[in-house]
Design a protein around this motif. Structure first.
Motif, PDB file in Angstrom:
ATOM      1  N   GLU A  55       1.269   5.511   5.388  1.00 10.94           N
ATOM      2  CA  GLU A  55       1.007   4.993   4.037  1.00 10.94           C
ATOM      3  C   GLU A  55      -0.306   5.580   3.539  1.00 10.94           C
ATOM      4  N   ALA A  90      -4.832  -4.849   0.608  1.00 10.19           N
ATOM      5  CA  ALA A  90      -4.012  -3.631   0.655  1.00 10.19           C
ATOM      6  C   ALA A  90      -3.978  -3.048   2.062  1.00 10.19           C
ATOM      7  N   SER A 128      -3.238  11.393  -3.334  1.00 12.21           N
ATOM      8  CA  SER A 128      -2.049  10.870  -2.637  1.00 12.21           C
ATOM      9  C   SER A 128      -0.975  11.941  -2.532  1.00 12.21           C
ATOM     10  N   ALA A 156      -0.087   3.265  -2.050  1.00 10.95           N
ATOM     11  CA  ALA A 156      -0.673   2.106  -2.733  1.00 10.95           C
ATOM     12  C   ALA A 156      -1.886   2.612  -3.504  1.00 10.95           C
ATOM     13  N   VAL A 194      -3.349   5.035   0.893  1.00  7.64           N
ATOM     14  CA  VAL A 194      -3.973   4.031   0.037  1.00  7.64           C
ATOM     15  C   VAL A 194      -5.078   4.729  -0.762  1.00  7.64           C
ATOM     16  N   THR A 232      -6.643   6.362   3.833  1.00  2.00           N
ATOM     17  CA  THR A 232      -7.204   5.941   2.551  1.00  2.00           C
ATOM     18  C   THR A 232      -8.043   7.071   1.976  1.00  2.00           C
ATOM     19  N   ASN A 257      -8.983  -4.627  -1.617  1.00  4.04           N
ATOM     20  CA  ASN A 257      -8.986  -3.608  -0.560  1.00  4.04           C
ATOM     21  C   ASN A 257      -8.530  -4.200   0.772  1.00  4.04           C
ATOM     22  N   ALA A 298      -0.707  -2.718   4.392  1.00  4.22           N
ATOM     23  CA  ALA A 298      -0.316  -1.409   4.929  1.00  4.22           C
ATOM     24  C   ALA A 298      -0.153  -1.474   6.447  1.00  4.22           C
TER      25      ALA A 298
END
Ligand code: ATP
Ligand code: MG
Length: 423
Positions: free
Chosen positions: A4, A52, A22, A40, A6, A65, A49, A56
């Motif tokens: 993922e 999230a 991203s 995200a 972020v 991130t 934060n 995740a």
């Protein structure tokens, strides 16, 4: 393994900046065999934060991130990670030294505020940043891994390549190399092309083949995996060969190459000079040709003849033709093509005349009606395009230009090699 991304930054969620990190990270992870399943995006807010990152951790094995590692009040990634991991922030001597020496090298005094960039959640590892002040973070939380990179795109990219990928390889998760190729086709619709490629686009096939469309250019995207780049390339080769053979007529190029590049290749191969006469495309064809370095040997020029008088003055179109058939007609397209071929002493004269809209359409000649003319030493032919009255002006122009150029490409493809060959 699921990953993922972020992306953290108020400027991204509020629309002031585009989240390109991203996209880049997803491609970068895919290229080493780690599929990204979630993105995200959130602003610089501690609670959000924390939320999230927790979320995740519940659905991805690897979380990357970007942003929020700067020295200012709104840079909260370090803090958020410490809250999630339930550990305090501790100063990392190595990072502090690296930050201090970065300032020293530039002959600046280090602001006290930058000290916070040397703080790490206990148990995290600093990812050195050789191009900026903010070190990244690498932390294992249970079975999960979280890596935090800076938001500044060029810093993020360097740290991804130099710090993150080697660590992922060490963990054994980035063990594959994925190569991607894009083959561009023009001249048929997406569904027509797909129906001839169902054996290739079937899900679960390796190499994987997908179809995308952009401005009427249809692209096959081929992804192949291997333990090394060479292995992935070898796995891809047979699929590329099938596409090239099956769609030879439609193929205009690979990567970013589109119809103009393919026309240039054919002009160069056959040593042909092309001149253009444009009405509704207003010079778009000439622009697309002159974008290509080296085209001057094959493109003496083009004229934009928008008004009837210009068609008469510059291309010697018979005013009678204009009066009887109108500017948007096969007869005028033919006369424009013949005229520009003669005026500019070219081998091929190409013309476009049509109704680009949004007004000016009639029942007989609706918006989107376009005529193309192509004159050679053998004579002149015309083609009618019905691009559709619902299409915006820009699409009608761009489609007309593309079809016109593609006609030149197909005409030249049918010709033998006319260039002297060196053995
Ligand atoms: P740091 O780089 O120290 O982690 P930060 O990312 O919070 O800090 P910002 O000032 O928010 O620092 O962003 C730095 C620059 O990077 C800005 O120009 C910002 O627009 C850009 N940036 C941040 N995140 C992204 C993103 N996801 N995609 C593209 N650009 C980004
Ligand atoms: Mg930020």
């Amino acid at each position: 393994m699921k990953a993922e991304i972020v992306a953290i930054g108020t400027e991204i969620v509020n629309g002031q900046a585009l989240d390109t990190n991203s996209q880049w990270l997803s491609r970068g992870l895919a290229a080493v065999g780690v599929p990204v399943r979630f993105h995200a995006t959130l602003g610089d807010d501690l609670d959000e934060n924390v939320q999230a990152i927790r979320f995740a951790l519940g659905r991805a094995d690897l979380i990357v991130t970007s942003g929020g590692l700067g020295p200012t009040q709104d840079d909260l990634t370090r803090e958020a990670l410490a809250v999630v991991a339930g550990v305090p922030l501790v100063e990392d001597a190595g990072s502090l030294e690296a930050i201090a020496s970065m300032f020293a090298r530039r002959n600046w005094t280090m602001p006290e505020r930058n000290r916070v960039q040397a703080l790490l959640p206990r148990g995290a590892e600093a990812l050195p940043n050789r191009v900026g002040t903010a070190p990244g973070l690498w932390m294992r939380i249970g079975e999960r891994v979280i890596a935090c990179l800076p938001g500044v795109p060029h810093e993020m990219k360097i740290m991804f390549d130099e710090q993150l990928v080697p660590r992922l390889r060490e963990l054994g998760v980035a063990s594959r190399v994925i190569v991607e190729r894009k083959i561009n086709l023009f001249g048929k619709g997406e569904s027509a092309i797909e129906s001839e490629a169902l054996d290739l686009t079937v899900r679960g096939r390796n190499p994987e083949v997908g179809i995308t469309a952009h401005d009427a250019t249809i692209s096959f995207r081929v992804f192949a995996a291997g333990a090394s780049r060479g292995e992935a390339e070898a796995a891809m080769a047979p699929t590329l060969a099938i596409i090239r053979e099956r769609f030879a007529e439609l193929m205009v190029g690979e990567g970013s190459d589109d119809v103009p590049e393919a026309v240039y290749a054919q002009l160069a191969r056959t040593g042909t000079k092309l001149a253009t006469a444009e009405s509704c495309t207003g010079g778009l064809i000439a622009q697309q040709l002159t974008r290509i370095p080296g085209v001057s040997a094959y493109f003496p020029g083009g004229v934009v003849t928008y008004a009837n008088e210009a068609k008469v003055e510059l291309l010697r179109v018979d005013p009678e033709l204009l009066a009887t058939h109108g500017a948007v007609s096969a007869d005028v397209a033919a006369a424009m093509a013949v005229g520009v071929r003669e005026r500019l002493k070219a081998d091929i004269g190409l013309s476009v005349t049509g109704v680009a809209g949004p007004t000016g359409g009639t029942a007989e000649k609706p918006v989107g009606l376009v005529f193309l003319g192509l004159a050679t030493e053998k004579g002149v032919s015309t083609r009618r395009l019905d691009i559709g009255p619902e299409q915006p002006r820009a699409v009608i122009q761009s489609r007309s230009a593309k079809h016109a150029l593609n006609w030149v490409r197909l005409t030249l493809m049918a010709r033998p090699d006319a260039l002297p060959r060196s053995s």
